[in-house]
Scaffold this active site. Structure first.
Site, PDB file in Angstrom:
ATOM      1  N   PHE A   1       0.802  -1.326   0.108  1.00 28.28           N
ATOM      2  CA  PHE A   1      -0.062   0.023  -0.068  1.00 28.28           C
ATOM      3  C   PHE A   1       0.839   1.158  -0.054  1.00 28.28           C
ATOM      4  O   PHE A   1       0.174   2.262  -0.179  1.00 28.28           O
ATOM      5  CB  PHE A   1      -0.774  -0.083   1.157  1.00 28.28           C
ATOM      6  CG  PHE A   1      -0.336   0.384   2.601  1.00 28.28           C
ATOM      7  CD1 PHE A   1       0.031   1.771   2.809  1.00 28.28           C
ATOM      8  CD2 PHE A   1       0.471  -0.742   3.439  1.00 28.28           C
ATOM      9  CE1 PHE A   1       0.687   2.016   3.892  1.00 28.28           C
ATOM     10  CE2 PHE A   1       1.139  -0.095   4.649  1.00 28.28           C
ATOM     11  CZ  PHE A   1       1.060   1.034   4.803  1.00 28.28           C
TER      12      PHE A   1
ATOM     13  N   LYS B   1      -1.077  -7.752  -8.802  1.00 30.64           N
ATOM     14  CA  LYS B   1      -1.863  -7.651  -7.658  1.00 30.64           C
ATOM     15  C   LYS B   1      -1.674  -6.496  -6.688  1.00 30.64           C
ATOM     16  O   LYS B   1      -0.695  -6.984  -6.008  1.00 30.64           O
ATOM     17  CB  LYS B   1      -1.751  -9.040  -6.991  1.00 30.64           C
ATOM     18  CG  LYS B   1      -3.069  -9.657  -6.534  1.00 30.64           C
ATOM     19  CD  LYS B   1      -3.701  -8.804  -5.240  1.00 30.64           C
ATOM     20  CE  LYS B   1      -2.950  -8.926  -4.196  1.00 30.64           C
ATOM     21  NZ  LYS B   1      -3.233  -7.960  -2.949  1.00 30.64           N
TER      22      LYS B   1
ATOM     23  N   GLU C   1      -4.867  -3.790  -1.564  1.00 26.88           N
ATOM     24  CA  GLU C   1      -6.445  -3.475  -1.276  1.00 26.88           C
ATOM     25  C   GLU C   1      -6.770  -2.378  -0.704  1.00 26.88           C
ATOM     26  O   GLU C   1      -7.810  -1.903  -0.845  1.00 26.88           O
ATOM     27  CB  GLU C   1      -6.993  -4.750  -0.735  1.00 26.88           C
ATOM     28  CG  GLU C   1      -6.650  -4.987   0.649  1.00 26.88           C
ATOM     29  CD  GLU C   1      -5.170  -5.784   1.063  1.00 26.88           C
ATOM     30  OE1 GLU C   1      -4.391  -5.673  -0.013  1.00 26.88           O
ATOM     31  OE2 GLU C   1      -5.083  -6.169   2.103  1.00 26.88           O
ATOM     32  N   ARG C   2      -5.340  -1.512  -0.167  1.00 30.73           N
ATOM     33  CA  ARG C   2      -5.846  -0.284   0.630  1.00 30.73           C
ATOM     34  C   ARG C   2      -6.171   0.663  -0.469  1.00 30.73           C
ATOM     35  O   ARG C   2      -6.815   1.538  -0.274  1.00 30.73           O
ATOM     36  CB  ARG C   2      -4.575   0.056   1.514  1.00 30.73           C
ATOM     37  CG  ARG C   2      -4.498  -0.915   2.712  1.00 30.73           C
ATOM     38  CD  ARG C   2      -5.573  -1.013   3.752  1.00 30.73           C
ATOM     39  NE  ARG C   2      -5.246  -2.351   4.357  1.00 30.73           N
ATOM     40  CZ  ARG C   2      -6.323  -3.033   5.107  1.00 30.73           C
ATOM     41  NH1 ARG C   2      -7.584  -2.717   4.671  1.00 30.73           N
ATOM     42  NH2 ARG C   2      -5.995  -4.209   5.686  1.00 30.73           N
TER      43      ARG C   2
ATOM     44  N   SER D   1       5.870  -7.051   3.822  1.00 26.20           N
ATOM     45  CA  SER D   1       6.317  -7.457   5.024  1.00 26.20           C
ATOM     46  C   SER D   1       7.182  -8.747   4.886  1.00 26.20           C
ATOM     47  O   SER D   1       6.921  -9.616   4.176  1.00 26.20           O
ATOM     48  CB  SER D   1       5.363  -7.400   6.125  1.00 26.20           C
ATOM     49  OG  SER D   1       4.610  -8.659   5.909  1.00 26.20           O
TER      50      SER D   1
ATOM     51  N   CYS E   1       9.616   1.597   3.608  1.00 24.86           N
ATOM     52  CA  CYS E   1      10.552   0.584   3.846  1.00 24.86           C
ATOM     53  C   CYS E   1      11.999   1.268   4.019  1.00 24.86           C
ATOM     54  O   CYS E   1      12.870   0.599   4.482  1.00 24.86           O
ATOM     55  CB  CYS E   1      10.451  -0.396   2.849  1.00 24.86           C
ATOM     56  SG  CYS E   1      11.178  -0.271   1.554  1.00 24.86           S
TER      57      CYS E   1
ATOM     58  N   GLU F   1       9.549  -3.441  13.220  1.00 23.28           N
ATOM     59  CA  GLU F   1       9.390  -2.397  12.184  1.00 23.28           C
ATOM     60  C   GLU F   1       7.984  -1.495  12.882  1.00 23.28           C
ATOM     61  O   GLU F   1       6.956  -2.188  12.769  1.00 23.28           O
ATOM     62  CB  GLU F   1       9.231  -2.923  10.961  1.00 23.28           C
ATOM     63  CG  GLU F   1       9.175  -1.648   9.884  1.00 23.28           C
ATOM     64  CD  GLU F   1       9.134  -2.402   8.227  1.00 23.28           C
ATOM     65  OE1 GLU F   1       8.620  -3.472   8.159  1.00 23.28           O
ATOM     66  OE2 GLU F   1       9.484  -1.586   7.536  1.00 23.28           O
TER      67      GLU F   1
END
Lengths: 496, 496, 496, 496
Positions: free
Chosen positions: C148, C172, C175-176, C225, C280, C382
């Protein structure tokens, strides 16, 4: 006393139009006679190289490289003899000659990678079912003309790469110290090189001009002084050849106030006086920024120089040996005199060294001169002797301006701990080889060697990746296979 | 009628020492006047380029590349205008001018990849805690001198790469058809190039010599005829510059007996007559192996040529247009006459084409000459017109010997289905650009363009990867940071 | 409220097994509905990509690249809309979304260089008259699964290179915030990409598993993640695919006593709080060496943070916006609470920011925590929020040991002026992306992105040169043509 | 009879959990005992490699390469002993073992080029005064697991490159013929490799699993059968390691009607029967296009096979020797039986060769089977014996479909004279290594080795350029030095 001759088509030859003395600079005595090749001998060598070319060109690169692998072994086996030959004719101390040889061997190691280095670029589908690729094919016969100061290393910068790329070669070494050069060439024959692929001819301007005007010579590599480099470059180019000609230098180190001064002094000792300063990468000018740095450097250097030992090549406790000739000894002393007359301060005076048992040797001791200014002749010209001159300035920019204003742009160095200063210096300075706390920034064998401005004429540097491109010509192939029964329309427009 | 002038420091200028007529070759009429720059104007351009250099050099390559991305967009948007300008002054038919422009755009696309292309080589630990890397820095001000036959494409081979590498540029285009060249340069300004980075000066030998002798010009790229290329190369080199000079050509196709003859004929039609044969890659000689192949080729070519249409640039149904000048028209016809006198057979005669409505145009029709031999003047020299000559030989080796014996070595092609024949040909032929069933083997923009022998002087080819190396100079940095409190011993020996 | 769906075979689709809310994080309100694709829809996309592959594979790379050139133009033209879409679903402020988009465009620019990047290696004469070359051919259908936090940039790291290399692609996205991702994909269609070459399917684990188990998917790129990255890597590998899976991070900056502290603070402000720390490469730990550096950094940072402005995405005066979800907001606050409970000192507390008019938004203010120790949970994990933690140590080696002991190895930075410290750090630190005074050392598009240790699974990094190798398979061709009439002896021994 | 053990930390060791017989396949007798290492011994080797890593990593690449230069010399000096050791345990005839060793030496030669191969990419000015570069750093401890069929060559594909890149290595060789492998490893120690850098452990699944699960092993290279390759790849990946696993093959040659049939037969003799067909590149299926080609091939092959000589390893007049074990001999014969039962025609039957004096040896004679079809088990599976099967089809496309439908995609070849057929084949066939009239298209050492489909798992191929990338991890450094007194503004937006 023996006659040093030529290697032509695999044979040792002593043809000569005349002979010339070769000296042992440590003793000042004549040690050998050099056979000076005339035009006919040089042309014979060219013919031999030309005849050897087709078969050598067709030998797969991996097989050519294997000759270089064997050559490396032989160079290591015969290192002591090579070092002795260098010492006797050049005057270099054994540890220094060993370093020279090692650097030459590294160029041979690089040449062993020829199969990788010679790869062309392949593109599938530059158009529909059309492919294109490049091949780097050898040129034919190429020539190298090399200087006295590295009789082993500089030739090894040239012919291993030229030969492993598929060319055949004519080497015209220095007339001062040809014996190690010739011996090394014989080792390459012993390693399995076919006759005629490498030829060595000793000679003078007649030999050089024969090479420059021969239509069979495709390219010329030269290392020497700038006036000769210019002549070689212009003449070879006017004859339609490709040429790379490396000339003189005046390499400056900037010493910034934050430098590790002891380290700088230790580095400069080797860089200024090693090999009697007869290196195109010798560090001959230290530019100190601020008087504190200047005073500290001069004081520490003066102290360090008390331990400097000049003497004959065969005593390995010496730091450096004689210069190459009597004439050159006088020229170096003349530059020291001129600096003194121009108002510089001779801090350490090497003009009359006493070398026990070698009173006729061509020695100049390590010399340190302070308060040199850019107007002095000793600053403007290349001295090529064991002389370090100190110029004092007030800012790093002023130091950089000095360097950029000089006609040469071979090597340079900055001593500092500061990342920003180092980066600004290396980015902007108009010099081809830059050291950060490295006073002799000679690129390793897998990079390339070359200066800027009047230190190099041509576009490709010596040895390393650039030498592959210099010693090959690009061929680009575009391929489309006609498919059966398909009739294509005429294409009048430019293909797109 | 307007005056075609210069672009200097971002301004359109019409300084002139005199003016010269520009013709529309289709009508034979004067269409514009060219302002001929004198030495002072050229020097002003050099000064502008020199002043623009430091800021442009400091602009990150990715930002320089973004100007090229915008330039590509503008070239595509203004394609119609460019094509018209080319047609009016060169005579090229629109589909051909479109092809030329497309090829030029492809070089701009390649220049967009500058950040990748300019990468240097980084080596960690060349010695203990010592690193070394290379940077490819711009040269400064560089010059390009370009021919009439590709007024859009050839300049685009040069300055996009030179500029994206960080150089500033002086372009001296052909005096025959400068309008499209100038218009394109203006588009690059519109794309965001700072003033002074690209300058265009129209002129003659005075302008050229000013460039060749200026100490501020670092490199020269030239495309034109071989005598001028030799002059440029020798003069630039004598002035210490790097130079690449591309000259003339005489491109042969070998037609082997197994060739797909219909395909070969269709390919040759475009390659021999497209752009009136005024291309350095035009295929002007067909060498047939065996009389069966010769007879078949001549018969089919004769038949195919009945459909060839020569005429004015603005009728897109034409296959090709006029030649560039009245003088050149006469020269081409003179070569056809000489072939006839020397005993060759004029199979299709294009000497007096009737072009309705364009009786004053500089037209030569497609011409096919059989039974040409190597002694004929029409074989030896570059005709640069719509003339295809057929030489008949008995073996492929004989055909290859012919090609290798010719002074030029630009492009060549073989027509065959046989893998072994193609490989032998491409490996051994002494020509820089080789086609396998591709009669115009112009390398795509991401390879490089260059001939061998007297077709190119220098070592690096035009555009593509070689142009990156040509337009940059290598700097090698060697870096060691002194560790705190560690005092290193002096190094007198050569570093190893 | 609209439904965000899929792009399959060039068509916009809204197939769904169910729907899921998409929120505007600034307002906390539902803004759109996401169509969740089931297995059948994903398989349809795979089929479409598979069907599109042969024609796309056969399209010359230069033509594929031209689609990317047009794509870049469209991205620039539609930048405002993209930035708005990002802001509405992710919460990013416009200047930050602009930066993200720009980085994505740079990957498209790199993809424009495909013809250069796809070159294989050609070797003439690997044996007598035997040639060999490599081609880098596309894999077929490849998949990308993206997070996201960079809905525009991370997909653009993947599919432009995959597609320009000749593959077809299934994306893909998260979804956010799928709207900007989908819109950008539509622009690529508009740029001329054939239907089916790029397909976007929105979905959840069912979609992911369908991709991971499909025998038609040849490779998978993932960013997210670490636990998911491990699952993706193990599952894709067990299914015989190649995979690169990028996971989490905990990026430390070492602040040495000689650092320019004002500069360090300014840099850290952006690196720690920009994009709410949801990067990240966010710099979330500052390790100060010596208490003087620690005190100075904390004091200056505290002062600087008084000017930090958190708020809604549509006010460009804000420095950063909300975090992505209510749940994530609570998780970030939980980490701050835990640090406090573990004994760390909350110097600046962002737990309850008051944002006028956006009381339901998912905001966390900039938070500074001092005296953090390696045992604390807030240090180990994190956080992915606008929280900068300070760890104090006594030596650079201690700081480096901390970094090397952490499970992640994505990015890191040192602030210093000292060349030696920087070189030692960059050489030895066990982290894939290293900054010297650069707190977000994200490699530019023509280098490659990747961490070490548990931050990346696989051997090739994302985008840049490594991505070319990841998205292609090497084919090596060895070719010898039989010469006529020559009968070669059988070779039983291994060929040499 | 002696015990073949391990090399750990520079010491020869014979730790064993149990012992296993090593056979001389020519005599069928047990010749030596193999010490099977347990988990503890393997872990000790891993510890040794881990301990040796820091110093070896810090050794400059050029010095690491010099160990490889010496290694090459020793391999050449000890070639006779190595060939004997191979012959005694594998059964290979001396000319074949010599070929294997030579190929292994070529990989060592490639490793000698490490300084060139390890260069990173340097970019000046990725932003204003910001530089970025990449370094390819070693991984740490890596492992190799190798098969019986090339006990000298396949290990030399792996550890020279891994080690010269700075890694330390654990080799687990085949338990069938470990003596030559171990002896060669000892030579590398003799060449100057520090203890612990290369370790050899002999063992079975316990040793393999210890390697696959150790967190200290960073990467695994495997060559063997496909089921094991899949297991290795999935297990290593699930443990977060990078892995390349090479599996089985079924290599087809297409014989087109225009092929030089005598040449094809001669080539196929060596490619099908050399080394008893126990090569992953063995050419085991000939697909003839058209019955004329089929008939001609079978007739000529049958005739040629009358001269084929199978026998013991120590008679160099033999063409090939025994297979590796009794069990494998039975398996190969079983495949021949099944083909016969399935209706294929046994043209030449090697099932019961009589070898005078070696009645217990594991021999299978050269076998030719015609009329094989894709449904037969002997077609579907890898036989790994001296058996050539002929499948007859009607078109080239049908032949290509067969190849593409097979699960393996290691090597393939086409015999033709036609350029178009060759190009279409090499472009489209789904196989990683393609020969044009080269039946064993093993890439030379400076290209890379790898199949497609189920012949290789992973993204990087073995040896050559790909191995450099496999055995190193990319680190990207971005560097900006703060200029004195300049305070830069905070950057909240994503850097652009």
């Amino acid at each position: 006393m023996s006659i040093v001759g030529h290697l032509i088509n695999g044979e040792n030859r002593t043809d000569a139009t005349r002979h010339q003395d070769i000296f042992n600079p440590s003793t000042g005595q004549v040690s050998n006679q050099l056979a000076i090749a005339g035009k006919a001998t040089v042309e014979e060598a060219i013919e031999a190289a030309n005849a050897a070319f087709p078969a050598w060109r067709a030998t797969p690169p991996a097989k050519r490289a294997r000759v270089m692998f064997r050559f490396k072994e032989l160079l290591e086996q015969h290192a002591d003899k090579i070092i002795t030959l260098i010492g006797e004719e050049h005057g270099k101390i054994s540890h220094d000659a060993q370093g020279e040889l090692q650097r030459g061997i590294e160029s041979v190691e690089y040449a062993c990678g020829a199969p990788e280095l010679l790869k062309g670029e392949h593109s599938r589908n530059v158009g529909p079912s059309i492919d294109s690729w490049s091949e780097f094919q050898p040129l034919g016969v190429v020539a190298g003309i090399t200087p006295f100061n590295f009789p082993a290393m500089v030739p090894l910068w040239m012919y291993p790469m030229a030969i492993v790329c598929g060319n055949t070669f004519i080497l015209k070494p220095s007339e001062r110290d040809p014996s190690s050069t010739l011996f090394i060439a014989q080792l390459l024959e012993e390693a399995g090189l076919p006759p005629g692929v490498l030829n060595v001819v000793n000679g003078d301007k007649e030999a050089v001009d024969t090479l420059l005007h021969s239509p069979k010579i495709q390219a010329v590599s030269f290392v020497g002084s700038t006036p000769i480099a210019e002549y070689i470059y212009a003449t070879a180019s006017a004859n339609g050849k490709r040429c790379q000609a490396l000339g003189g230098a005046k390499n400056h180190a900037i010493v910034l106030p934050d430098a590790d001064m002891d380290n700088a002094v230790n580095q400069l000792l080797g860089a200024a006086f090693g090999s009697s300063g007869e290196r195109c990468m010798a560090l001959s000018v230290a530019v100190t920024v601020g008087n504190a740095a200047g005073d500290a450097l001069v004081a520490k250097m003066k102290q360090a120089m008390t331990g400097l030992k000049v003497g004959a090549h065969n005593d390995s406790s010496n730091d450096f040996g004689p210069v190459i000739t009597k004439q050159h000894q006088e020229k170096v002393v003349g530059y020291i005199n001129s600096a003194e007359e121009d108002g510089a301060k001779i801090v350490v005076d090497g003009r009359n060294p006493k070398i026990a048992g070698f009173s006729e040797g061509f020695f100049v001791g390590g010399t340190l001169i302070d308060n040199v200014t850019p107007e002095m002749i000793s600053y403007k010209e290349e001295i090529f002797g064991p002389v370090l001159q100190v110029v004092r300035v007030e800012s790093m920019q002023e130091a950089m301006n000095l360097i950029d204003a000089h006609e040469y742009g071979n090597g340079t160095c900055v001593f500092t701990r500061d990342g920003e200063a180092a980066r600004y210096f290396s980015d902007h300075i108009q010099v081809g080889m830059v050291g950060i706390n490295v006073p002799l920034p000679v690129p390793v064998a897998y990079h390339s060697f070359g200066g800027w401005k009047r230190s190099l004429f041509g576009d490709l540097h010596a040895y390393g990746p650039d030498s592959v491109r210099f010693y090959t010509k690009r061929k680009t192939i575009t391929q489309r296979w006609p498919s059966t029964g398909v009739r294509e329309g005429a294409e009048f427009a430019f293909p797109s």
